[in-house]
Design a protein around this motif. Sequence first.
Motif, PDB file in Angstrom:
ATOM      1  N   HIS A 170     -15.782  44.312 108.817  1.00 46.48           N
ATOM      2  CA  HIS A 170     -14.479  44.333 109.483  1.00 46.48           C
ATOM      3  C   HIS A 170     -13.332  44.320 108.484  1.00 46.48           C
ATOM      4  O   HIS A 170     -12.289  44.944 108.720  1.00 46.48           O
ATOM      5  CB  HIS A 170     -14.363  43.138 110.439  1.00 46.48           C
ATOM      6  CG  HIS A 170     -14.329  41.811 109.753  1.00 46.48           C
ATOM      7  ND1 HIS A 170     -15.438  41.246 109.147  1.00 46.48           N
ATOM      8  CD2 HIS A 170     -13.307  40.925 109.540  1.00 46.48           C
ATOM      9  CE1 HIS A 170     -15.118  40.083 108.619  1.00 46.48           C
ATOM     10  NE2 HIS A 170     -13.840  39.865 108.836  1.00 46.48           N
ATOM     11  N   VAL A 173     -12.914  47.897 107.263  1.00 44.86           N
ATOM     12  CA  VAL A 173     -12.383  48.750 108.333  1.00 44.86           C
ATOM     13  C   VAL A 173     -10.879  48.521 108.494  1.00 44.86           C
ATOM     14  O   VAL A 173     -10.101  49.487 108.552  1.00 44.86           O
ATOM     15  CB  VAL A 173     -13.128  48.475 109.659  1.00 44.86           C
ATOM     16  CG1 VAL A 173     -12.404  49.146 110.821  1.00 44.86           C
ATOM     17  CG2 VAL A 173     -14.565  48.969 109.575  1.00 44.86           C
ATOM     18  N   PHE A 174     -10.449  47.285 108.551  1.00 44.68           N
ATOM     19  CA  PHE A 174      -9.009  47.007 108.680  1.00 44.68           C
ATOM     20  C   PHE A 174      -8.260  47.417 107.412  1.00 44.68           C
ATOM     21  O   PHE A 174      -7.092  47.806 107.476  1.00 44.68           O
ATOM     22  CB  PHE A 174      -8.776  45.525 108.997  1.00 44.68           C
ATOM     23  CG  PHE A 174      -8.905  45.193 110.456  1.00 44.68           C
ATOM     24  CD1 PHE A 174      -7.793  45.177 111.279  1.00 44.68           C
ATOM     25  CD2 PHE A 174     -10.144  44.903 111.005  1.00 44.68           C
ATOM     26  CE1 PHE A 174      -7.902  44.874 112.625  1.00 44.68           C
ATOM     27  CE2 PHE A 174     -10.274  44.602 112.351  1.00 44.68           C
ATOM     28  CZ  PHE A 174      -9.151  44.592 113.170  1.00 44.68           C
ATOM     29  N   PRO A 455     -20.247  51.254 108.730  1.00 43.72           N
ATOM     30  CA  PRO A 455     -20.692  51.999 109.912  1.00 43.72           C
ATOM     31  C   PRO A 455     -20.743  53.500 109.646  1.00 43.72           C
ATOM     32  O   PRO A 455     -20.089  54.005 108.730  1.00 43.72           O
ATOM     33  CB  PRO A 455     -19.634  51.654 110.967  1.00 43.72           C
ATOM     34  CG  PRO A 455     -18.444  51.196 110.196  1.00 43.72           C
ATOM     35  CD  PRO A 455     -18.970  50.564 108.952  1.00 43.72           C
ATOM     36  N   TYR A 460     -17.798  54.152 112.866  1.00 43.48           N
ATOM     37  CA  TYR A 460     -16.425  53.825 112.474  1.00 43.48           C
ATOM     38  C   TYR A 460     -15.446  54.194 113.584  1.00 43.48           C
ATOM     39  O   TYR A 460     -14.496  53.454 113.860  1.00 43.48           O
ATOM     40  CB  TYR A 460     -16.062  54.563 111.185  1.00 43.48           C
ATOM     41  CG  TYR A 460     -14.600  54.418 110.805  1.00 43.48           C
ATOM     42  CD1 TYR A 460     -14.165  53.305 110.097  1.00 43.48           C
ATOM     43  CD2 TYR A 460     -13.678  55.375 111.177  1.00 43.48           C
ATOM     44  CE1 TYR A 460     -12.833  53.156 109.761  1.00 43.48           C
ATOM     45  CE2 TYR A 460     -12.333  55.231 110.854  1.00 43.48           C
ATOM     46  CZ  TYR A 460     -11.914  54.128 110.140  1.00 43.48           C
ATOM     47  OH  TYR A 460     -10.579  53.979 109.821  1.00 43.48           O
ATOM     48  N   TRP A 463     -14.819  51.594 116.124  1.00 40.15           N
ATOM     49  CA  TRP A 463     -13.805  50.625 115.697  1.00 40.15           C
ATOM     50  C   TRP A 463     -12.399  51.178 115.944  1.00 40.15           C
ATOM     51  O   TRP A 463     -11.540  50.492 116.512  1.00 40.15           O
ATOM     52  CB  TRP A 463     -13.961  50.320 114.216  1.00 40.15           C
ATOM     53  CG  TRP A 463     -15.072  49.387 113.855  1.00 40.15           C
ATOM     54  CD1 TRP A 463     -16.376  49.710 113.639  1.00 40.15           C
ATOM     55  CD2 TRP A 463     -14.986  47.961 113.651  1.00 40.15           C
ATOM     56  NE1 TRP A 463     -17.102  48.593 113.315  1.00 40.15           N
ATOM     57  CE2 TRP A 463     -16.275  47.502 113.308  1.00 40.15           C
ATOM     58  CE3 TRP A 463     -13.943  47.048 113.712  1.00 40.15           C
ATOM     59  CZ2 TRP A 463     -16.546  46.174 113.031  1.00 40.15           C
ATOM     60  CZ3 TRP A 463     -14.207  45.703 113.438  1.00 40.15           C
ATOM     61  CH2 TRP A 463     -15.495  45.277 113.114  1.00 40.15           C
ATOM     62  N   SER A 464     -12.162  52.411 115.496  1.00 38.31           N
ATOM     63  CA  SER A 464     -10.810  52.966 115.597  1.00 38.31           C
ATOM     64  C   SER A 464     -10.399  53.196 117.050  1.00 38.31           C
ATOM     65  O   SER A 464      -9.255  52.916 117.427  1.00 38.31           O
ATOM     66  CB  SER A 464     -10.702  54.268 114.801  1.00 38.31           C
ATOM     67  OG  SER A 464     -11.544  55.281 115.313  1.00 38.31           O
ATOM     68  N   ILE A 467      -9.751  49.678 118.699  1.00 38.36           N
ATOM     69  CA  ILE A 467      -8.631  48.880 118.193  1.00 38.36           C
ATOM     70  C   ILE A 467      -7.342  49.687 118.098  1.00 38.36           C
ATOM     71  O   ILE A 467      -6.280  49.250 118.556  1.00 38.36           O
ATOM     72  CB  ILE A 467      -8.978  48.285 116.818  1.00 38.36           C
ATOM     73  CG1 ILE A 467     -10.153  47.313 116.946  1.00 38.36           C
ATOM     74  CG2 ILE A 467      -7.770  47.576 116.204  1.00 38.36           C
ATOM     75  CD1 ILE A 467     -10.704  46.818 115.629  1.00 38.36           C
TER      76      ILE A 467
END
Length: 481
Positions: A170, A173-174, A455, A460, A463-464, A467
Amino acid sequence: MPKLRSLMLSLLFTLLLPAVAFAAEGMPHIPGAELSAVWVIPFACMLLSIAIMPLAIPHFWEHHFGKVAVFWGLAFLVPCFLVYGANVAIYEALHSILLEYIPFIVLLFALFTVAGGVRLKGTLVGTPCVNTGLLAVGTILASWMGTTGAAMLLIRPLLRANAHRRYRVHSVVFFIFLVANIGGSLTPLGDPPLFLGFLKGVSFFWTTKALFFKTLLMVVALLAIFFVVDSILYKKEGSPVPPVDPNAPKEKLGFEGCINFLFLAMIVAAVLISGMVQLGEWFSVYGIAIEGQNLLRDIALLCIAGLSLAFTSKKCRELNEFSWGPIAEVAKLFFGIFLSMIPAIAILRAGTDGALAGVINMVFEPAVDGQAPQPVNAMFFWLAGALSSFLDNAPTYLVFFNTAGGDAQVLMNEMATTLAAISAGAVFMGANTYIGNAPNFMVRSIAEERGVPMPSFFGYMMWSVGILIPLFVVLTFLFFM
């Protein structure tokens, strides 16, 4: 080191090759208005290869991804050769390689080399507060040294700070969301689309004013979400602390290889000057004009990278766990991406005459009672962003910039919301996929080298989509409706 010298010599040779080539006149572009969606299949297959092959056939992909990238590039060029002739195929390939791919990879190579020579000394422990602080600092730096520069500078400290953590995905990713993309939205130095806008006449600080509150909303929201997620996972891990080696030397918090900050400033200056000083065409290759300011910029960037290697100690790079793997992966994959996406960009540039006419028509309301069509700013934001997620966001920005009229003075004033929507879409939504912006792939590659199980392409995107997309919806209603 011999491999590195060979890489740099090859890049330099490629840059100087036009000087000894014969120019050809009148080489035609591929006719975007005539192309059907079938021509986009090689590009779609290139993306699917990146998404599926690392999971389905990881051993093959690890050893042959460069060959796969070349194959899909040829999957466009060979049919182009057969249908439109050798002149068109050669011209399009050389145009993409000389004017787009080489400047792209040379800039990334220089930033990767220079930023990789800066090592943050001392011990940072990856607590939620420290991690959030690193993301915030990187986000601020991204608009002033570029998303690639900021990402390459801070991704290694972030990974070292969290090496003892069980949950690390995480954080990366952020980091891609904020440092590698959204943080670059406030100046033309931050991201290539905004730099192209600057070259078209958009004032340097216009984006700072126009996108400040939009960027602030995204940054505050993402930092808050990250802090909550990281805090929950940190407690779930039992609030771990890194093991202490009593024999390890004590280091104060600081930077090693500080001369690379000067080299980073030189890179920014070289890019900025190349956009402000026009030296005109120096020679041409197969009808492709090679302009002096661009050639000198790329040679200067290679020289700056060489200076960084010469003035940074080998030990500093070793302690920084620096390797050439990430830039090599990006260079190979994006070679195939740049070639295979030629027809997609051509169709997009054809505007209302091309296969994507329906998409282009969505950004304006139909004319009523003789009045000029009105822009649909929400559609400018979403379409510029959606296409930038999978295509190069710089030409996508230019397409929509020109679709909106192409007059910088009008766009900065009467159509300021429209230009803000195009700019925000092109920069923000580069975070939607690994290929949306160049540093995304590099960050992922560096993280995987450090043992972070990143990921997949579609993983991925989960996630995008989960979020970022809800935040983009909020942004639309607040600023673009």
